[in-house]
Design a protein around this motif. Sequence first.
Motif, PDB file in Angstrom:
ATOM      1  N   LYS A 196      12.533   7.815 -10.803  1.00 27.44           N
ATOM      2  CA  LYS A 196      12.137   5.912 -10.923  1.00 27.44           C
ATOM      3  C   LYS A 196      11.083   6.364 -10.849  1.00 27.44           C
ATOM      4  O   LYS A 196       9.932   6.033 -11.109  1.00 27.44           O
ATOM      5  CB  LYS A 196      12.935   5.321 -10.606  1.00 27.44           C
ATOM      6  N   PHE A 197      11.481   7.062  -9.733  1.00 28.23           N
ATOM      7  CA  PHE A 197       9.610   7.264  -8.884  1.00 28.23           C
ATOM      8  C   PHE A 197       8.410   7.834  -9.241  1.00 28.23           C
ATOM      9  O   PHE A 197       6.862   8.103  -9.685  1.00 28.23           O
ATOM     10  CB  PHE A 197       9.599   7.578  -7.253  1.00 28.23           C
ATOM     11  N   GLU A 198       8.603   9.443 -10.698  1.00 28.22           N
ATOM     12  CA  GLU A 198       7.908  10.090 -11.086  1.00 28.22           C
ATOM     13  C   GLU A 198       7.649   9.460 -12.462  1.00 28.22           C
ATOM     14  O   GLU A 198       5.859   9.656 -12.593  1.00 28.22           O
ATOM     15  CB  GLU A 198       8.377  11.114 -10.831  1.00 28.22           C
ATOM     16  N   ASN A 199       8.598   8.993 -13.021  1.00 28.36           N
ATOM     17  CA  ASN A 199       7.910   8.376 -14.142  1.00 28.36           C
ATOM     18  C   ASN A 199       7.429   7.163 -14.353  1.00 28.36           C
ATOM     19  O   ASN A 199       6.336   6.620 -15.074  1.00 28.36           O
ATOM     20  CB  ASN A 199       9.484   7.682 -15.014  1.00 28.36           C
ATOM     21  N   GLU A 200       7.006   5.895 -13.064  1.00 31.87           N
ATOM     22  CA  GLU A 200       6.541   5.017 -13.368  1.00 31.87           C
ATOM     23  C   GLU A 200       5.061   5.799 -12.838  1.00 31.87           C
ATOM     24  O   GLU A 200       4.251   5.000 -12.564  1.00 31.87           O
ATOM     25  CB  GLU A 200       6.985   4.519 -12.237  1.00 31.87           C
ATOM     26  N   GLY A 201       4.887   6.799 -11.930  1.00 32.38           N
ATOM     27  CA  GLY A 201       3.956   7.045 -11.436  1.00 32.38           C
ATOM     28  C   GLY A 201       3.426   6.367  -9.866  1.00 32.38           C
ATOM     29  O   GLY A 201       1.952   6.277  -9.576  1.00 32.38           O
ATOM     30  N   VAL A 202       4.379   6.498  -9.391  1.00 34.80           N
ATOM     31  CA  VAL A 202       4.245   5.315  -7.759  1.00 34.80           C
ATOM     32  C   VAL A 202       4.534   6.147  -7.210  1.00 34.80           C
ATOM     33  O   VAL A 202       4.132   6.162  -5.727  1.00 34.80           O
ATOM     34  CB  VAL A 202       4.794   4.144  -7.253  1.00 34.80           C
ATOM     35  N   PHE A 203       4.444   7.483  -7.068  1.00 35.28           N
ATOM     36  CA  PHE A 203       4.882   8.626  -5.814  1.00 35.28           C
ATOM     37  C   PHE A 203       3.877   8.926  -5.151  1.00 35.28           C
ATOM     38  O   PHE A 203       3.612   9.034  -3.897  1.00 35.28           O
ATOM     39  CB  PHE A 203       5.299  10.347  -6.539  1.00 35.28           C
ATOM     40  N   PRO A 204       2.770   8.890  -6.143  1.00 40.69           N
ATOM     41  CA  PRO A 204       1.375   9.045  -4.749  1.00 40.69           C
ATOM     42  C   PRO A 204       0.760   7.879  -3.703  1.00 40.69           C
ATOM     43  O   PRO A 204       0.560   8.199  -2.658  1.00 40.69           O
ATOM     44  CB  PRO A 204       0.155   8.606  -5.696  1.00 40.69           C
ATOM     45  N   ARG A 205       1.890   7.129  -3.737  1.00 40.50           N
ATOM     46  CA  ARG A 205       2.051   6.175  -2.719  1.00 40.50           C
ATOM     47  C   ARG A 205       3.830   5.746  -1.761  1.00 40.50           C
ATOM     48  O   ARG A 205       3.573   4.727  -1.717  1.00 40.50           O
ATOM     49  CB  ARG A 205       1.420   4.764  -3.417  1.00 40.50           C
ATOM     50  N   THR A 206       4.407   6.625  -2.072  1.00 41.43           N
ATOM     51  CA  THR A 206       5.751   6.625  -1.866  1.00 41.43           C
ATOM     52  C   THR A 206       6.104   8.035  -1.105  1.00 41.43           C
ATOM     53  O   THR A 206       5.841   8.606  -1.206  1.00 41.43           O
ATOM     54  CB  THR A 206       6.708   6.577  -3.140  1.00 41.43           C
ATOM     55  N   ASP A 263       0.694  -1.283   0.075  1.00 40.02           N
ATOM     56  CA  ASP A 263       0.317  -0.640   0.300  1.00 40.02           C
ATOM     57  C   ASP A 263       0.770   1.269   0.099  1.00 40.02           C
ATOM     58  O   ASP A 263       0.504   2.320  -0.298  1.00 40.02           O
ATOM     59  CB  ASP A 263      -0.954  -0.022   1.010  1.00 40.02           C
ATOM     60  N   VAL A 264       2.097   1.470   0.655  1.00 38.72           N
ATOM     61  CA  VAL A 264       2.834   2.528   0.896  1.00 38.72           C
ATOM     62  C   VAL A 264       4.361   1.710   1.037  1.00 38.72           C
ATOM     63  O   VAL A 264       4.195   0.936   1.481  1.00 38.72           O
ATOM     64  CB  VAL A 264       2.729   3.153   2.385  1.00 38.72           C
ATOM     65  N   VAL A 265       4.993   2.808   0.300  1.00 38.88           N
ATOM     66  CA  VAL A 265       6.546   2.753  -0.977  1.00 38.88           C
ATOM     67  C   VAL A 265       7.439   3.094   0.634  1.00 38.88           C
ATOM     68  O   VAL A 265       6.989   4.859   0.189  1.00 38.88           O
ATOM     69  CB  VAL A 265       6.953   2.015  -1.184  1.00 38.88           C
ATOM     70  N   VAL A 266       8.208   3.261   1.433  1.00 38.48           N
ATOM     71  CA  VAL A 266       8.885   4.024   1.864  1.00 38.48           C
ATOM     72  C   VAL A 266      10.728   3.878   1.138  1.00 38.48           C
ATOM     73  O   VAL A 266      11.138   3.099   2.395  1.00 38.48           O
ATOM     74  CB  VAL A 266       8.822   3.844   3.353  1.00 38.48           C
ATOM     75  N   PHE A 267      10.997   5.030   0.673  1.00 37.60           N
ATOM     76  CA  PHE A 267      11.967   4.726   0.160  1.00 37.60           C
ATOM     77  C   PHE A 267      13.170   5.454   1.287  1.00 37.60           C
ATOM     78  O   PHE A 267      13.114   6.819   1.616  1.00 37.60           O
ATOM     79  CB  PHE A 267      12.909   5.206  -0.216  1.00 37.60           C
ATOM     80  N   CYS A 268      14.864   4.955   1.753  1.00 39.60           N
ATOM     81  CA  CYS A 268      15.925   5.391   2.625  1.00 39.60           C
ATOM     82  C   CYS A 268      16.599   5.418   2.249  1.00 39.60           C
ATOM     83  O   CYS A 268      16.991   4.153   1.765  1.00 39.60           O
ATOM     84  CB  CYS A 268      15.530   4.740   3.978  1.00 39.60           C
ATOM     85  N   GLY A 269      17.090   6.459   1.467  1.00 38.09           N
ATOM     86  CA  GLY A 269      19.017   5.956   0.929  1.00 38.09           C
ATOM     87  C   GLY A 269      19.603   6.944   1.616  1.00 38.09           C
ATOM     88  O   GLY A 269      19.874   7.856   2.517  1.00 38.09           O
TER      89      GLY A 269
END
Length: 447
Positions: A193-203, A173-179
């Motif tokens: 990557k997140f912007e182009n693939e359209g997954v930012f709304p859950r990231t 449901d939610v992806v939390v990325f930590c670099g």
Amino acid sequence: MILPELISRTRVISIVGDILKVQADGVALGELAWVENRDQIPSLAQVTEIRRDVVSLQVFAGGKGLRSDATVRFLGHASQVPFSDDILGRVFNGVGQPVDGGPELPGHRRVDVGGPSVNPVTRVVPSKMIQTQVPMIDVFNCLVESQKIPIFSIAGEPYNELLGRIAIQADADVVVFCGLGLIFDEFHFFREKFENEGVFPRTVMFANQASDPIVERLLAPDLALKVAERFAVEQDKRVLVLMTDMTAFADALKEIGVAMERIPSNRGYTGDLYSQLASRYERACDYRGAGSVTLLAVTTMPGNDVTHPVPDNTGYITEGQFYLHDGMIDPFGSLSRLKQQVIGKVTREDHAAVMNTMIRLYSGARQAEQKQQMAFELSATDHKLLKFGELFAKRFMRIDVALPLNDALDLGWKTMAECFEPEELLVKEDILEKYYPTQSDSSPHSP
């Protein structure tokens, strides 16, 4: 800069590198403070050690330029992270400040970072799968909800590409990325990557770049895991936390330990390395009556040495590992200790048969390759195994292969049928009758 309400104020009594020492009472370990130089922007610092009334602080921006007459103002609380639905799609630095140029977060609240992990007695036994559409994970080493598992790799392997693909494809449901310690190209890769693939709304992204203060590298995992915990507990979300690179986190611990003049342990790392890693990994949990937090973290191995203190300690904490070699997930070095909780229970009944048979055949293919390299005579079975090994590596082991689990299982049957007769697979007859492709399905035995 407008400072929040402060509870204590004192002056610096010594400066050693990035470490300030002051005399103060009523201060807690981990508490934040502002360090003010005359006519300069205040610097954030954190209490890292207390010896009676002498308090040591690690300055986030470094000790360069600090004066002996600087003033320290304690905030009365430890690190905090903003939390609300509005943080989805946002990018933060290692101290939780937005760095994406977006608007201020309206109506959010700040949540205290840290605190104890969940009591093991109250944890739910893992029983659900997170599909990643990476066949080498879904088919052979399932990622189970609430699992904590590292990706062991070496520098130069495409672990960033693998994490990015999992972030896009995973059914969370939610992806939390930590670099942690990202160079700019790596930061730009994940964000784009997140912007182009359209997954930012859950990231949600927390990015500590290599040029950022090193102490932020220690805070970023705590911020990411606290946000994940809040989404799981308060909103019943299935949260997947992705981290890279925990070796950079451990190196930051070592560097700060040297500055604090602590006695080093194995290869210069601090003696509490295991506890520091475990306190983060143990945040992975399936909460009773709520959601779950699953943690997948890259751990690079200097010199490809699995006995290095960071991967060595990690292996005692986590529930398996994925080995990334030559751009592919190694089926022999990888392990998921929780996969039996879901295989054949929440997945298709033929899952175990496909997994075990294909690994056995690929092991035979590796042996046949060795015989071929040493110029031994190959049998008809060896030739079949060699063909299977080529197809297996091409169709399953490459990290750019993306398939839903059931499609991957079907492809497994198709691949085996192209190389072997049904009786050669040594699979139960009822499973073969139901799933082995017929001639019309795939023409498995055509040349």
